[in-house]
Design a protein around this motif. Structure first.
Motif, PDB file in Angstrom:
ATOM      1  N   TRP A  22       8.668   1.188   1.839  1.00  0.00           N
ATOM      2  CA  TRP A  22       9.612   0.076   1.781  1.00  0.00           C
ATOM      3  C   TRP A  22       9.701  -0.495   0.366  1.00  0.00           C
ATOM      4  O   TRP A  22      10.790  -0.792  -0.139  1.00  0.00           O
ATOM      5  N   LYS A  26      12.987  -0.789  -1.936  1.00  0.00           N
ATOM      6  CA  LYS A  26      13.448  -2.071  -2.472  1.00  0.00           C
ATOM      7  C   LYS A  26      13.551  -2.040  -3.993  1.00  0.00           C
ATOM      8  O   LYS A  26      14.534  -2.529  -4.567  1.00  0.00           O
ATOM      9  N   CYS A 198      21.212 -12.877   2.053  1.00  0.00           N
ATOM     10  CA  CYS A 198      20.097 -11.943   1.970  1.00  0.00           C
ATOM     11  C   CYS A 198      18.796 -12.695   2.244  1.00  0.00           C
ATOM     12  O   CYS A 198      18.693 -13.906   2.043  1.00  0.00           O
ATOM     13  N   GLY A 199      17.807 -11.968   2.714  1.00  0.00           N
ATOM     14  CA  GLY A 199      16.537 -12.568   3.083  1.00  0.00           C
ATOM     15  C   GLY A 199      15.554 -12.608   1.930  1.00  0.00           C
ATOM     16  O   GLY A 199      15.944 -12.546   0.752  1.00  0.00           O
ATOM     17  N   ASP A 201      13.774 -10.391   0.691  1.00  0.00           N
ATOM     18  CA  ASP A 201      13.805  -9.221  -0.191  1.00  0.00           C
ATOM     19  C   ASP A 201      14.942  -9.279  -1.202  1.00  0.00           C
ATOM     20  O   ASP A 201      15.003  -8.463  -2.129  1.00  0.00           O
ATOM     21  N   GLU A 202      15.882 -10.223  -1.032  1.00  0.00           N
ATOM     22  CA  GLU A 202      17.002 -10.460  -1.956  1.00  0.00           C
ATOM     23  C   GLU A 202      17.927  -9.246  -2.084  1.00  0.00           C
ATOM     24  O   GLU A 202      18.513  -9.009  -3.136  1.00  0.00           O
ATOM     25  N   ASP A 235       7.534  -7.916   3.710  1.00  0.00           N
ATOM     26  CA  ASP A 235       8.797  -8.656   3.573  1.00  0.00           C
ATOM     27  C   ASP A 235       9.415  -8.979   4.925  1.00  0.00           C
ATOM     28  O   ASP A 235      10.056 -10.020   5.093  1.00  0.00           O
ATOM     29  N   TRP A 236       9.253  -8.095   5.890  1.00  0.00           N
ATOM     30  CA  TRP A 236       9.847  -8.301   7.207  1.00  0.00           C
ATOM     31  C   TRP A 236       9.125  -9.375   8.010  1.00  0.00           C
ATOM     32  O   TRP A 236       9.676  -9.902   8.977  1.00  0.00           O
ATOM     33  N   THR A 262      15.765 -13.886   7.618  1.00  0.00           N
ATOM     34  CA  THR A 262      14.903 -12.719   7.448  1.00  0.00           C
ATOM     35  C   THR A 262      15.659 -11.607   6.725  1.00  0.00           C
ATOM     36  O   THR A 262      16.860 -11.706   6.478  1.00  0.00           O
ATOM     37  N   CYS A 263      14.951 -10.545   6.411  1.00  0.00           N
ATOM     38  CA  CYS A 263      15.541  -9.433   5.663  1.00  0.00           C
ATOM     39  C   CYS A 263      16.627  -8.750   6.497  1.00  0.00           C
ATOM     40  O   CYS A 263      16.470  -8.543   7.707  1.00  0.00           O
ATOM     41  N   CYS A 265      17.584  -5.634   6.383  1.00  0.00           N
ATOM     42  CA  CYS A 265      17.119  -4.334   6.886  1.00  0.00           C
ATOM     43  C   CYS A 265      16.263  -4.509   8.132  1.00  0.00           C
ATOM     44  O   CYS A 265      16.318  -3.688   9.053  1.00  0.00           O
ATOM     45  N   CYS A 266      15.485  -5.577   8.187  1.00  0.00           N
ATOM     46  CA  CYS A 266      14.692  -5.850   9.378  1.00  0.00           C
ATOM     47  C   CYS A 266      15.603  -6.163  10.559  1.00  0.00           C
ATOM     48  O   CYS A 266      15.336  -5.748  11.693  1.00  0.00           O
TER      49      CYS A 266
END
Length: 417
Positions: A22, A26, A198-199, A201-202, A235-236, A262-263, A265-266
């Protein structure tokens, strides 16, 4: 950007953990954003959308006439200014009415965000979180307000001390394992809402949507690895919390609801797991019929129709009808994790699906953000994440046995929102 997946698989990702894969994803995306996507700083504009260019020209003409009238003090110049002033007021009123008709009429279904943005900006009270009162202290700065809210949100969590009660022998077959395909991930990426923030993780939704085909294989591998090994990237498990006022006094922290950011992708992974669970729940008819919230083809309207139908039958039979309204307090935040997992096991959600959900809801942390100022991090020891994709369905499963001891002559109807 086009060779991201090929570079990833050539680096032998099977020998790395989910966390490492991950982080590589990222960092590769962040480097690509910094290298290929131009960035521009802009200042927010607070222009009224119904003030057109023509109206602005007429307003400037009014200002010139006013300046001339003040200088000459002649009555004809004052009359010209007054005429122009009334003309501008009339133009603004007409333009404002046309704007309202547009957003309330044709644009309400097409772009509801525009309507609610207008409603929010039209409120007379100030927007934002005012000073908060807690334990005889007043929090004024954004940092102190964020810490006060985070402390309150932490205080409502449930500490499990007793072992989870057994629900007996499960009548349901175990859910099958999940197989994640790159095509499914690409479809989820292509359907992303660009307005979503965005979460931690930006990673912006716009970037993920634009390169959906290029990164779908990479993300599908990470998702499958996460599911198979029951591991969640750090990050998730982190969330930025936005405090949303529910009702009553704005100075009371108890009147705010935490919404987790939250992210993205999550969230896509949650969508995939939810779709997998939904097939199992539907095939086994697990969710009780009384529940109308967060279900396909169910809503507040269907619950209201059922309620009126029951009341109508009672009136026709000349029976006494007593109505009791109950509300869950801090419902999502107070769900005990072990009891929830026990119920998931009873409903056939076992194996990797259950273990992945356990990893998803436990070992989480949250930070409250106010105007860009963050609080310190606090652990999340209970509850299902508000603002997540899986949260509502997990809550429905937790309260799914609520009607087990309800008498036959009692009608129970529920809505979660």
């Amino acid at each position: 950007m086009l060779n991201l997946s090929s570079l990833f698989f050539s680096s032998n990702p099977k020998n790395r953990s989910v966390e490492e894969n991950w982080i590589n994803f990222k960092h590769a995306l962040s480097d690509g954003i910094n290298q290929f996507i131009p960035q521009k700083s802009s200042r927010p504009r607070f222009n009224l959308p119904w003030i057109t260019l023509n109206i602005k020209r007429e307003m400037r003409r009014k200002d010139r006439l006013h300046k001339k009238a003040v200088q000459t003090k002649k009555s004809q110049h004052w009359n010209s200014f007054k005429y122009q002033r009334n003309h501008v007021s009339k133009l603004i009123k007409q333009s404002h009415e046309n704007y309202l008709n547009n957003i309330i009429g044709s644009s309400l279904t097409e772009n509801p965000k525009k309507f609610w943005s207008y409603v929010k900006n039209s409120k007379s009270e100030s927007i934002g979180i005012p000073p908060l009162k807690s334990n005889c202290t007043v929090s004024i700065s954004d940092k102190d307000k964020a810490e006060t809210l985070n402390s309150y949100f932490f205080s409502v969590f449930t500490c499990e001390q007793l072992p989870s009660p057994s629900m007996g022998q499960s009548p349901y077959e175990p859910i099958t394992d999940l197989q994640i395909s790159p095509d499914g991930v690409a479809k989820q990426l292509s359907d992303l809402n660009l307005q979503k923030a965005c979460g931690p993780d930006e990673i912006p939704a716009r970037v993920l949507k634009e390169i959906a085909q290029s990164v779908s294989q990479w993300l599908a591998f990470i998702f499958q690895q996460s599911f198979d090994h029951n591991a969640i990237p750090t990050d998730w498990s982190q969330a930025l919390v936005t405090a949303v006022l529910k009702n009553n006094s704005k100075s009371n922290p108890a009147n705010y609801r935490p919404i987790l950011l939250t992210c993205i992708c999550c969230k896509i992974m949650e969508h995939i797991v939810l779709s997998h669970m939904a097939k199992h729940l539907s095939a086994n008819n697990i969710l009780i019929d009384e529940q109308h919230g967060f279900r396909k083809n169910r809503s507040c309207e269907t619950q209201l129709i059922s309620t009126i139908h029951d009341w109508g039958k009672s009136v026709n039979l000349r029976n006494q009808t007593d109505v009791i309204l109950l509300e869950f307090k801090k419902a999502f935040d107070s769900v005990p994790h072990e009891r929830l997992l026990t119920k998931l096991d009873y409903y056939g959600i076992r194996g990797n699906t259950r273990t992945w959900i356990k990893a998803f809801i436990t070992n989480r942390s949250q930070i409250v953000s106010i105007n860009g100022t963050h609080s310190s991090s606090k652990p999340v020891i209970s509850g299902v994440p508000q603002g997540s994709i899986l949260g509502p369905v997990l809550f429905l499963l937790y309260i799914n046995d609520i009607s087990n001891n309800i008498q036959v002559y009692i009608s129970l109807l529920m809505i979660v929102f």
